[in-house]
Design a protein around this motif. Structure first.
Motif, PDB file in Angstrom:
ATOM      1  N   UNK A  53      54.360  36.372  46.165  1.00  0.00           N
ATOM      2  CA  UNK A  53      53.703  37.102  47.247  1.00  0.00           C
ATOM      3  C   UNK A  53      52.486  37.915  46.833  1.00  0.00           C
ATOM      4  N   UNK A  54      52.172  37.953  45.566  1.00  0.00           N
ATOM      5  CA  UNK A  54      51.020  38.752  45.127  1.00  0.00           C
ATOM      6  C   UNK A  54      49.740  38.189  45.745  1.00  0.00           C
ATOM      7  N   UNK A  55      48.999  39.058  46.393  1.00  0.00           N
ATOM      8  CA  UNK A  55      47.740  38.721  47.041  1.00  0.00           C
ATOM      9  C   UNK A  55      46.665  38.516  45.973  1.00  0.00           C
ATOM     10  N   UNK A  56      45.866  37.464  46.114  1.00  0.00           N
ATOM     11  CA  UNK A  56      44.824  37.191  45.122  1.00  0.00           C
ATOM     12  C   UNK A  56      43.751  38.265  45.077  1.00  0.00           C
ATOM     13  N   UNK A  57      43.500  38.928  46.199  1.00  0.00           N
ATOM     14  CA  UNK A  57      42.484  39.987  46.206  1.00  0.00           C
ATOM     15  C   UNK A  57      42.922  41.158  45.332  1.00  0.00           C
ATOM     16  N   UNK A  58      44.205  41.544  45.427  1.00  0.00           N
ATOM     17  CA  UNK A  58      44.660  42.666  44.596  1.00  0.00           C
ATOM     18  C   UNK A  58      44.755  42.249  43.135  1.00  0.00           C
ATOM     19  N   UNK A  59      45.068  40.986  42.884  1.00  0.00           N
ATOM     20  CA  UNK A  59      45.083  40.497  41.507  1.00  0.00           C
ATOM     21  C   UNK A  59      43.683  40.590  40.904  1.00  0.00           C
ATOM     22  N   UNK A  60      42.701  40.139  41.655  1.00  0.00           N
ATOM     23  CA  UNK A  60      41.312  40.176  41.167  1.00  0.00           C
ATOM     24  C   UNK A  60      40.845  41.614  40.946  1.00  0.00           C
ATOM     25  N   UNK A  61      41.137  42.508  41.890  1.00  0.00           N
ATOM     26  CA  UNK A  61      40.717  43.908  41.715  1.00  0.00           C
ATOM     27  C   UNK A  61      41.458  44.562  40.550  1.00  0.00           C
ATOM     28  N   UNK A  62      42.716  44.181  40.338  1.00  0.00           N
ATOM     29  CA  UNK A  62      43.477  44.714  39.209  1.00  0.00           C
ATOM     30  C   UNK A  62      42.842  44.293  37.886  1.00  0.00           C
ATOM     31  N   UNK A  63      42.487  43.025  37.784  1.00  0.00           N
ATOM     32  CA  UNK A  63      41.854  42.533  36.551  1.00  0.00           C
ATOM     33  C   UNK A  63      40.548  43.273  36.285  1.00  0.00           C
ATOM     34  N   UNK A  64      39.767  43.511  37.335  1.00  0.00           N
ATOM     35  CA  UNK A  64      38.513  44.249  37.182  1.00  0.00           C
ATOM     36  C   UNK A  64      38.774  45.708  36.822  1.00  0.00           C
ATOM     37  N   UNK A  65      39.769  46.323  37.481  1.00  0.00           N
ATOM     38  CA  UNK A  65      40.086  47.733  37.221  1.00  0.00           C
ATOM     39  C   UNK A  65      40.521  47.966  35.776  1.00  0.00           C
ATOM     40  N   UNK A  66      41.157  46.964  35.170  1.00  0.00           N
ATOM     41  CA  UNK A  66      41.598  47.113  33.780  1.00  0.00           C
ATOM     42  C   UNK A  66      40.524  46.702  32.784  1.00  0.00           C
ATOM     43  N   UNK A  67      39.312  46.467  33.274  1.00  0.00           N
ATOM     44  CA  UNK A  67      38.166  46.298  32.386  1.00  0.00           C
ATOM     45  C   UNK A  67      37.938  44.899  31.845  1.00  0.00           C
ATOM     46  N   UNK A  68      38.537  43.883  32.430  1.00  0.00           N
ATOM     47  CA  UNK A  68      38.263  42.534  31.966  1.00  0.00           C
ATOM     48  C   UNK A  68      36.842  42.137  32.371  1.00  0.00           C
ATOM     49  N   UNK A  69      36.205  41.392  31.523  1.00  0.00           N
ATOM     50  CA  UNK A  69      34.849  40.945  31.793  1.00  0.00           C
ATOM     51  C   UNK A  69      34.824  40.011  33.000  1.00  0.00           C
TER      52      UNK A  69
END
Length: 150
Positions: free
Chosen positions: A16-32
């Motif tokens: 059920x994880x939404x792709x938008x929150x996954x993408x924002x999470x990856x960005x928030x944790x500093x991934x390039x």
């Protein structure tokens, strides 16, 4: 003073994880940006082919993005849960969440996360329960973990 210990099991959480929150999470944790794009490509554009009685069946794409059994999914799910932990930590640092103390003058505990299980610890007041419910509703609605009413 009385304390509450609440346990939540986020059923079928991977699915059920939404792709938008996954993408924002990856960005928030500093991934390039390139790394985020690569991960999102791997998660989004995925196909499966099965062997049935020695015959290869037609290729199909699963309808869910994060899948149990996919080697990347546990890491991505844990990162999304870490975002929830950050929300909890912010409430504790703002002093809107009153965690429990293990001993007088000892460390406080507000939450523990393990896979799709969430344990919350707080003082037993209506205000604390309302605050916890609002945080959980906001996160679960944004992440796709719940649909509709809580």
């Amino acid at each position: 003073m009385r304390y509450w210990q609440l346990k939540f099991d986020l059923g079928k959480a991977y699915d059920r994880i939404n792709l938008d929150i996954l993408k924002s999470t990856l960005k928030d944790f500093g991934l390039l940006t390139g790394t985020v794009k690569l991960i999102m490509f791997c998660v989004h554009f995925f196909s499966v082919s099965l062997l049935w009685n020695g015959l290869k069946l037609p290729v199909f794409s699963p309808t869910r993005e994060l899948r149990q059994g996919d080697p990347l999914s546990p890491y991505l799910f844990v990162m999304c849960m870490e975002k929830l932990a950050c929300l909890f930590n912010k409430k504790v640092s703002d002093k809107t969440w009153l965690p429990i103390h293990v001993s007088k003058g000892g460390p406080s505990i507000s939450h523990l996360l393990f896979a799709d299980d969430v344990l919350l610890f707080t003082k037993a007041t209506k205000a604390q329960m309302r605050m916890l419910v609002s945080v959980l509703i906001a996160f679960c609605s944004a992440s796709g973990l719940i649909k509709g009413e809580f």
